[in-house]
Design a protein around this motif. Structure first.
Motif, PDB file in Angstrom:
ATOM      1  N   LYS A   1       0.822  -1.212   0.000  1.00  0.00           N
ATOM      2  CA  LYS A   1       0.000   0.000   0.000  1.00  0.00           C
ATOM      3  C   LYS A   1       0.856   1.262   0.000  1.00  0.00           C
ATOM      4  O   LYS A   1       0.355   2.347  -0.294  1.00  0.00           O
ATOM      5  CB  LYS A   1      -0.933  -0.004   1.215  1.00  0.00           C
ATOM      6  N   ASP A   2       2.134   1.122   0.310  1.00  0.00           N
ATOM      7  CA  ASP A   2       3.050   2.265   0.331  1.00  0.00           C
ATOM      8  C   ASP A   2       3.845   2.408  -0.964  1.00  0.00           C
ATOM      9  O   ASP A   2       4.636   3.339  -1.101  1.00  0.00           O
ATOM     10  CB  ASP A   2       4.021   2.119   1.514  1.00  0.00           C
ATOM     11  N   TYR A   3       3.646   1.478  -1.926  1.00  0.00           N
ATOM     12  CA  TYR A   3       4.387   1.556  -3.184  1.00  0.00           C
ATOM     13  C   TYR A   3       4.231   2.934  -3.837  1.00  0.00           C
ATOM     14  O   TYR A   3       5.198   3.503  -4.351  1.00  0.00           O
ATOM     15  CB  TYR A   3       3.879   0.495  -4.172  1.00  0.00           C
ATOM     16  N   GLY A   4       3.011   3.437  -3.861  1.00  0.00           N
ATOM     17  CA  GLY A   4       2.766   4.706  -4.524  1.00  0.00           C
ATOM     18  C   GLY A   4       3.581   5.840  -3.930  1.00  0.00           C
ATOM     19  O   GLY A   4       4.113   6.691  -4.664  1.00  0.00           O
ATOM     20  N   HIS A   5       3.700   5.846  -2.608  1.00  0.00           N
ATOM     21  CA  HIS A   5       4.474   6.894  -1.942  1.00  0.00           C
ATOM     22  C   HIS A   5       5.970   6.699  -2.170  1.00  0.00           C
ATOM     23  O   HIS A   5       6.688   7.654  -2.474  1.00  0.00           O
ATOM     24  CB  HIS A   5       4.175   6.884  -0.447  1.00  0.00           C
ATOM     25  N   LEU A   6       6.425   5.470  -2.050  1.00  0.00           N
ATOM     26  CA  LEU A   6       7.858   5.199  -2.152  1.00  0.00           C
ATOM     27  C   LEU A   6       8.405   5.393  -3.559  1.00  0.00           C
ATOM     28  O   LEU A   6       9.584   5.681  -3.739  1.00  0.00           O
ATOM     29  CB  LEU A   6       8.155   3.778  -1.656  1.00  0.00           C
ATOM     30  N   LEU A   7       7.557   5.220  -4.567  1.00  0.00           N
ATOM     31  CA  LEU A   7       8.005   5.345  -5.958  1.00  0.00           C
ATOM     32  C   LEU A   7       7.440   6.597  -6.639  1.00  0.00           C
ATOM     33  O   LEU A   7       7.443   6.697  -7.866  1.00  0.00           O
ATOM     34  CB  LEU A   7       7.603   4.096  -6.750  1.00  0.00           C
ATOM     35  N   MET A   8       6.997   7.542  -5.851  1.00  0.00           N
ATOM     36  CA  MET A   8       6.353   8.728  -6.422  1.00  0.00           C
ATOM     37  C   MET A   8       7.300   9.573  -7.271  1.00  0.00           C
ATOM     38  O   MET A   8       6.869  10.326  -8.140  1.00  0.00           O
ATOM     39  CB  MET A   8       5.749   9.584  -5.294  1.00  0.00           C
ATOM     40  N   HIS A   9       8.610   9.435  -7.030  1.00  0.00           N
ATOM     41  CA  HIS A   9       9.579  10.219  -7.800  1.00  0.00           C
ATOM     42  C   HIS A   9      10.188   9.432  -8.963  1.00  0.00           C
ATOM     43  O   HIS A   9      11.094   9.932  -9.639  1.00  0.00           O
ATOM     44  CB  HIS A   9      10.694  10.732  -6.889  1.00  0.00           C
TER      45      HIS A   9
END
Length: 405
Positions: free
Chosen positions: A256-264
């Motif tokens: 569920k944190d993939y989006g935050h961790l790969l946002m850049h």
């Protein structure tokens, strides 16, 4: 909190994020009241507020020491402090940033480096891990007690899964350690979902979610695993898979944190965000389902251990308990249910003494209502608690599957 980050810290990919998190902290100390390590050790630097000060100093240009590394290592990443914090401080993100900086500046002793490298070489690889568990069980009588405690008391073979036959279909993360330690968990999930008119579509190219590497400060390797999973799932997502189910809440919290961790990451940001939107803990599917159609009435007296990754990271505290109660299981009360059991991924191996203290405290609380069995939602917690050799610990979906007959 007033903050003056160094130029080096500002230049970090997540430097602005770190500064924003630090500024959101009002150093009230409410977090210490629910921090497991602060309760055990009573040291300000082994609580969230103290660790925030340590990371603030490092990000402002002060040189970290071996003591800094030790205090950060002792954190369980349970995120209980985030649930308690009135200011909404995103402590776990600051910890990820701070640990990475300290790891680069403070050399670890050789034994620690080898232990962490060994964990990363074995744990994320499902086939290798399963083979080692099988070998360990074969030689169990010869093993020292510490190793015996890491092996499941009973490995329940995976019963056959139903074929894909429903219009509704989901993906399911198979996991890396769960197939070796509790191979029937995902099979039980497929059978229960099949009864509810949902098929589980295999995606065997997907592997470890990446949390093991990431939380051992091999963050780039962890994110590479996330990218490989996104690639493995993407064709099924494009063909209409409605969710990506996780039966281990630790994996679920990380996916569920993939989006935050790969946002850049320009190549993966959009896909990672889509995967995070589709990620569901198993209970999120079952709590909205017509459970009455399962045709069961559970009669077990059980205590439910709600993993930190379920209640604090995913904010799903009480969800599994609600499903089990609807199905007729008798849930015993659990004092201090918000506290960590001490498993915390590889924490039980890297911090064994603190982990055992937390485990024993948690078992005392879970057993206070004299349950027949303890249920949980995360394979790490399950193995850690069951390793004490006390009340049996199972994944809750297996109990539901068995009650279906």
């Amino acid at each position: 909190m007033q903050t003056h980050l160094s130029e080096q810290a500002r230049a970090l990919p997540r430097g602005e994020e770190a500064e924003a998190i630090l500024r959101s902290c009002v150093h009230c100390g409410f977090c210490n009241a629910t921090c497991p390590t602060y309760q055990l050790l009573g040291d300000e630097l082994d609580g969230p507020r103290g660790r925030i000060y340590l990371m603030k100093q490092v990000l402002e240009g002060h040189e970290p020491s071996a003591s800094t590394l030790q205090h950060l290592d002792r954190c369980l990443s349970c995120r209980n402090c985030e649930t308690t914090c009135p200011s909404g401080v995103q402590y776990h993100n600051l910890l990820d940033i701070g640990r990475a900086v300290v790891e680069e500046q403070v050399p670890r002793p050789f034994a620690e480096r080898m232990l962490r490298a060994g964990l990363r070489a074995v744990v994320p690889h499902a086939g290798l891990f399963k083979a080692l568990v099988h070998t360990g069980n074969a030689f169990r009588p010869l093993l020292p007690e510490a190793l015996k405690a890491k092996l499941p008391r009973q490995v329940r073979p995976a019963r056959p899964r139903p074929a894909v036959r429903h219009t509704r279909h989901v993906l399911m993360l198979e996991g890396c350690v769960q197939p070796g330690l509790s191979p029937n968990t995902n099979a039980a999930t497929a059978r229960v979902l099949d009864r509810l008119g949902i098929s589980v579509e295999p995606a065997r190219e997907a592997g470890c979610c990446g949390a093991v590497d990431y939380h051992l400060n091999a963050q780039d390797a962890g994110l590479d695993r996330a990218r490989r999973n996104i690639d493995a799932w993407w064709p099924a997502i494009e063909s209409g898979a409605e969710a990506i189910i996780q039966t281990a809440s630790g994996c679920g919290a990380f996916v569920k944190d993939y989006g935050h961790l790969l946002m850049h990451d320009p190549r993966y940001a959009a896909k990672a965000e889509r995967v995070s939107q589709l990620a569901r803990d198993l209970v999120e599917v079952l709590r909205d389902a017509p459970l009455e159609s399962l045709g069961i009435r559970g009669d077990l007296r059980l205590a439910f251990h709600c993993p930190c990754t379920l209640q604090h990271a995913q904010k799903l505290g009480g969800a599994v308990e609600g499903v089990l109660a609807r199905l007729g299981f008798h849930l015993t009360p659990v004092p201090d249910a918000h506290l960590c059991c001490g498993s915390a991924g590889t924490y039980s191996i890297t911090q064994p003494e603190l982990s055992r203290q937390l485990r024993d405290n948690k078992l005392n609380a879970l057993e206070s209502g004299q349950p027949q069995v303890i249920a949980t939602a995360n394979i790490g917690c399950q193995t850690h608690l069951d390793g004490a050799g006390r009340t049996p610990v199972r994944h809750w979906i297996e109990l539901v599957d068995e009650a279906m007959g």
